[in-house]
Enzyme design. Structure first.
Site, PDB file in Angstrom:
ATOM      1  N   THR A 250       5.026  -6.462 -20.968  1.00  0.00           N
ATOM      2  CA  THR A 250       4.021  -6.422 -21.552  1.00  0.00           C
ATOM      3  C   THR A 250       4.367  -6.761 -23.229  1.00  0.00           C
ATOM      4  OG1 THR A 250       2.972  -4.569 -20.283  1.00  0.00           O
ATOM      5  CG2 THR A 250       2.240  -4.654 -22.675  1.00  0.00           C
TER       6      THR A 250
ATOM      7  N   HIS B 210      10.264   3.287 -23.330  1.00  0.00           N
ATOM      8  CA  HIS B 210       9.957   3.565 -21.998  1.00  0.00           C
ATOM      9  C   HIS B 210      11.034   4.716 -21.532  1.00  0.00           C
ATOM     10  CE1 HIS B 210       7.466   0.021 -22.089  1.00  0.00           C
ATOM     11  NE2 HIS B 210       6.659   0.191 -20.991  1.00  0.00           N
ATOM     12  N   HIS B 211      10.540   4.983 -20.361  1.00  0.00           N
ATOM     13  CA  HIS B 211      11.477   6.127 -19.815  1.00  0.00           C
ATOM     14  C   HIS B 211      12.808   5.426 -19.248  1.00  0.00           C
ATOM     15  CE1 HIS B 211      10.251   3.996 -16.062  1.00  0.00           C
ATOM     16  NE2 HIS B 211       9.034   3.943 -16.506  1.00  0.00           N
TER      17      HIS B 211
ATOM     18  N   ALA C 200       0.894  -1.341   0.103  1.00  0.00           N
ATOM     19  CA  ALA C 200      -0.112   0.011   0.147  1.00  0.00           C
ATOM     20  C   ALA C 200       0.949   1.230  -0.032  1.00  0.00           C
ATOM     21  CB  ALA C 200      -1.029  -0.021   1.053  1.00  0.00           C
TER      22      ALA C 200
ATOM     23  N   LYS D 201      12.991   2.588 -16.443  1.00  0.00           N
ATOM     24  CA  LYS D 201      12.651   1.093 -16.612  1.00  0.00           C
ATOM     25  C   LYS D 201      13.726   0.235 -16.749  1.00  0.00           C
ATOM     26  CE  LYS D 201       9.153  -1.538 -18.967  1.00  0.00           C
ATOM     27  NZ  LYS D 201       8.578  -1.956 -17.632  1.00  0.00           N
TER      28      LYS D 201
ATOM     29  N   MET E  80       2.121   2.220  -7.063  1.00  0.00           N
ATOM     30  CA  MET E  80       1.009   1.518  -7.462  1.00  0.00           C
ATOM     31  C   MET E  80       0.015   1.272  -6.279  1.00  0.00           C
ATOM     32  SD  MET E  80       0.437   1.120 -10.716  1.00  0.00           S
ATOM     33  CE  MET E  80      -0.432  -0.242 -11.145  1.00  0.00           C
TER      34      MET E  80
ATOM     35  N   GLY F 233       3.649   1.688  -1.825  1.00  0.00           N
ATOM     36  CA  GLY F 233       4.267   1.665  -2.892  1.00  0.00           C
ATOM     37  C   GLY F 233       3.592   2.784  -4.112  1.00  0.00           C
TER      38      GLY F 233
HETATM   39  N1  LIG Z   1      -0.137  -4.778 -13.280  1.00  0.00           N
HETATM   40  C1  LIG Z   1      -0.035  -3.324 -13.914  1.00  0.00           C
HETATM   41  O1  LIG Z   1      -0.495  -2.896 -14.825  1.00  0.00           O
HETATM   42  C2  LIG Z   1       1.230  -2.806 -13.065  1.00  0.00           C
HETATM   43  C3  LIG Z   1       1.462  -1.523 -13.507  1.00  0.00           C
HETATM   44  C4  LIG Z   1       2.653  -0.980 -13.020  1.00  0.00           C
HETATM   45  C5  LIG Z   1       3.328  -1.364 -12.041  1.00  0.00           C
HETATM   46  N2  LIG Z   1       3.144  -3.109 -11.808  1.00  0.00           N
HETATM   47  C6  LIG Z   1       3.829  -3.779 -10.926  1.00  0.00           C
HETATM   48  O2  LIG Z   1       3.425  -3.539  -9.644  1.00  0.00           O
HETATM   49  C7  LIG Z   1       4.502  -3.514  -8.737  1.00  0.00           C
HETATM   50  C8  LIG Z   1       4.482  -2.509  -7.682  1.00  0.00           C
HETATM   51  O3  LIG Z   1       5.051  -1.514  -8.510  1.00  0.00           O
HETATM   52  P1  LIG Z   1       5.261  -0.059  -7.886  1.00  0.00           P
HETATM   53  O4  LIG Z   1       5.744   0.786  -8.970  1.00  0.00           O
HETATM   54  O5  LIG Z   1       4.066   0.433  -6.751  1.00  0.00           O
HETATM   55  O6  LIG Z   1       6.645  -0.486  -6.874  1.00  0.00           O
HETATM   56  P2  LIG Z   1       7.143   0.279  -5.379  1.00  0.00           P
HETATM   57  O7  LIG Z   1       6.821   1.636  -5.544  1.00  0.00           O
HETATM   58  O8  LIG Z   1       8.611  -0.213  -5.609  1.00  0.00           O
HETATM   59  O9  LIG Z   1       6.198  -0.508  -4.347  1.00  0.00           O
HETATM   60  C9  LIG Z   1       6.426  -1.664  -3.980  1.00  0.00           C
HETATM   61  C10 LIG Z   1       5.884  -1.734  -2.462  1.00  0.00           C
HETATM   62  O10 LIG Z   1       5.599  -3.076  -2.126  1.00  0.00           O
HETATM   63  C11 LIG Z   1       6.062  -3.183  -0.784  1.00  0.00           C
HETATM   64  N3  LIG Z   1       6.342  -4.432  -0.566  1.00  0.00           N
HETATM   65  C12 LIG Z   1       7.481  -5.264  -0.749  1.00  0.00           C
HETATM   66  N4  LIG Z   1       7.461  -6.360  -0.375  1.00  0.00           N
HETATM   67  C13 LIG Z   1       6.350  -6.441   0.465  1.00  0.00           C
HETATM   68  C14 LIG Z   1       5.588  -7.464   1.182  1.00  0.00           C
HETATM   69  N5  LIG Z   1       6.263  -8.780   1.461  1.00  0.00           N
HETATM   70  N6  LIG Z   1       4.570  -7.392   1.928  1.00  0.00           N
HETATM   71  C15 LIG Z   1       3.893  -5.966   1.591  1.00  0.00           C
HETATM   72  N7  LIG Z   1       4.355  -5.143   0.837  1.00  0.00           N
HETATM   73  C16 LIG Z   1       5.512  -5.383   0.183  1.00  0.00           C
HETATM   74  C17 LIG Z   1       7.256  -2.307  -0.709  1.00  0.00           C
HETATM   75  O11 LIG Z   1       7.309  -1.815   0.514  1.00  0.00           O
HETATM   76  P3  LIG Z   1       9.120  -1.520   1.063  1.00  0.00           P
HETATM   77  O12 LIG Z   1       9.343  -0.174   0.215  1.00  0.00           O
HETATM   78  O13 LIG Z   1       8.888  -1.530   2.652  1.00  0.00           O
HETATM   79  O14 LIG Z   1       9.902  -2.769   0.766  1.00  0.00           O
HETATM   80  C18 LIG Z   1       6.692  -1.085  -1.646  1.00  0.00           C
HETATM   81  O15 LIG Z   1       6.065  -0.047  -0.803  1.00  0.00           O
HETATM   82  C19 LIG Z   1       5.761  -4.160  -9.476  1.00  0.00           C
HETATM   83  O16 LIG Z   1       5.732  -5.450  -9.623  1.00  0.00           O
HETATM   84  C20 LIG Z   1       5.395  -3.419 -10.813  1.00  0.00           C
HETATM   85  O17 LIG Z   1       6.081  -3.983 -11.730  1.00  0.00           O
HETATM   86  C21 LIG Z   1       2.000  -3.447 -12.581  1.00  0.00           C
END
Ligand SMILES: NC(=O)c1ccc[n+]([C@@H]2O[C@H](COP(=O)([O-])OP(=O)(O)OC[C@H]3O[C@@H](n4cnc5c(N)ncnc54)[C@H](OP(=O)(O)O)[C@@H]3O)[C@@H](O)[C@H]2O)c1
Length: 222
Positions: A141, A130-131, A6, A134, A10, A8
């Site tokens: 995708t 992409h930027h 929550a 990445k 996304m 992160g």
């Molecule tokens: N499906 C889609 O359309 C889509 C689009 C964009 C991104 N994504 C994917 O979504 C994911 C998140 O992206 P993001 O950009 O939000 O990354 P991010 O900013 O790095 O956020 C990831 C979050 O997950 C938390 N986390 C890590 N391990 C965890 C655990 N065991 N339990 C609970 N929380 C945990 C992290 O906390 P800490 O910082 O405390 O470790 C961080 O807050 C990535 O895999 C990304 O590739 C998917």
């Protein structure tokens, strides 16, 4: 809803987007410091949305199902080898679940249109831009799009080539190019804001409420 990851980029977006919808309520926000099985066991949520780190998606899907919630896994990199075991577990529990490598409705529609074009025209390439931040190249995708197109091409066709560009001034673009004698068809998708993922997220969540079993891709919701 429970949102895992929550804090992160996304996760924060999902919280803001879903909290603004009349038919969703975010009741649990789960962070990396939390004991996930314990929080899930106590949760009143119907659906858990996982947006954490590649390599955690499949493990979290299993924990979510074991806790009796429906997983929507947006986290990248869930190996398709995991799909069957997760589907079996979901069916045993009588729950729906979905792995969604990309929540963008535009990308989903681009893939659907590309299959039609590729079957008719045959010669296909993908360009993805992409930027500079990445890290993966080609993007997940683009690999998924190439794989889906390859599956509808005649047996023995070469893999669909992917050209990857990392540059300034773009967020996330993908173009599928189909060529035929004397003509070119370009199917272009451009993302410029995280909001591109909002409507697809809602569709995925609604989908798992009405299903039993675990599937992959937003295609199942359209
Ligand atoms: N499906 C889609 O359309 C889509 C689009 C964009 C991104 N994504 C994917 O979504 C994911 C998140 O992206 P993001 O950009 O939000 O990354 P991010 O900013 O790095 O956020 C990831 C979050 O997950 C938390 N986390 C890590 N391990 C965890 C655990 N065991 N339990 C609970 N929380 C945990 C992290 O906390 P800490 O910082 O405390 O470790 C961080 O807050 C990535 O895999 C990304 O590739 C998917």
């Amino acid at each position: 809803m429970a949102i895992i990851g929550a804090a992160g980029r996304m996760g924060l977006f999902a919280d803001r987007w879903l909290s603004a919808q009349a038919n969703f309520e975010v009741v649990d926000r789960i962070y990396s410091k939390d004991d996930l099985p314990k929080v899930l066991a106590a949760s009143q949520a119907h659906v858990a949305l996982d947006l954490t780190r590649a390599s955690l998606g499949a493990r979290h899907a299993k924990l979510i199902l074991e806790a009796g919630l429906r997983p929507v896994i947006g986290t990248s990199g869930v190996d398709s080898m995991e799909d069957e075991a997760l589907d079996q577990l979901a069916r045993e529990r009588g729950l729906g679940g979905l792995i969604v490598p990309n929540f963008s409705l535009g990308v989903c529609l681009q893939q659907k249109l590309s299959l039609l074009a590729a079957q008719a025209m045959g010669v296909v390439e993908i360009v993805e831009e992409h930027h500079l931040r990445k890290v993966d190249k080609p993007s997940a995708t683009a690999l998924d799009t190439a794989q889906r197109i390859h599956e509808v091409l005649p047996a023995g066709s070469a893999p669909v080539p992917i050209h990857s560009i990392r540059t300034l001034g773009v967020h996330s673009n993908q173009t599928v190019i189909c060529t035929g004698p004397g003509e070119v068809l370009r199917i272009v998708h451009e993302t410029y804001d995280l909001e591109a993922f909002g409507p697809g997220m809602c569709l995925a969540i609604q989908h798992v409420m009405g299903q039993i079993g675990m599937s992959r891709g937003l295609q199942h919701c359209l």
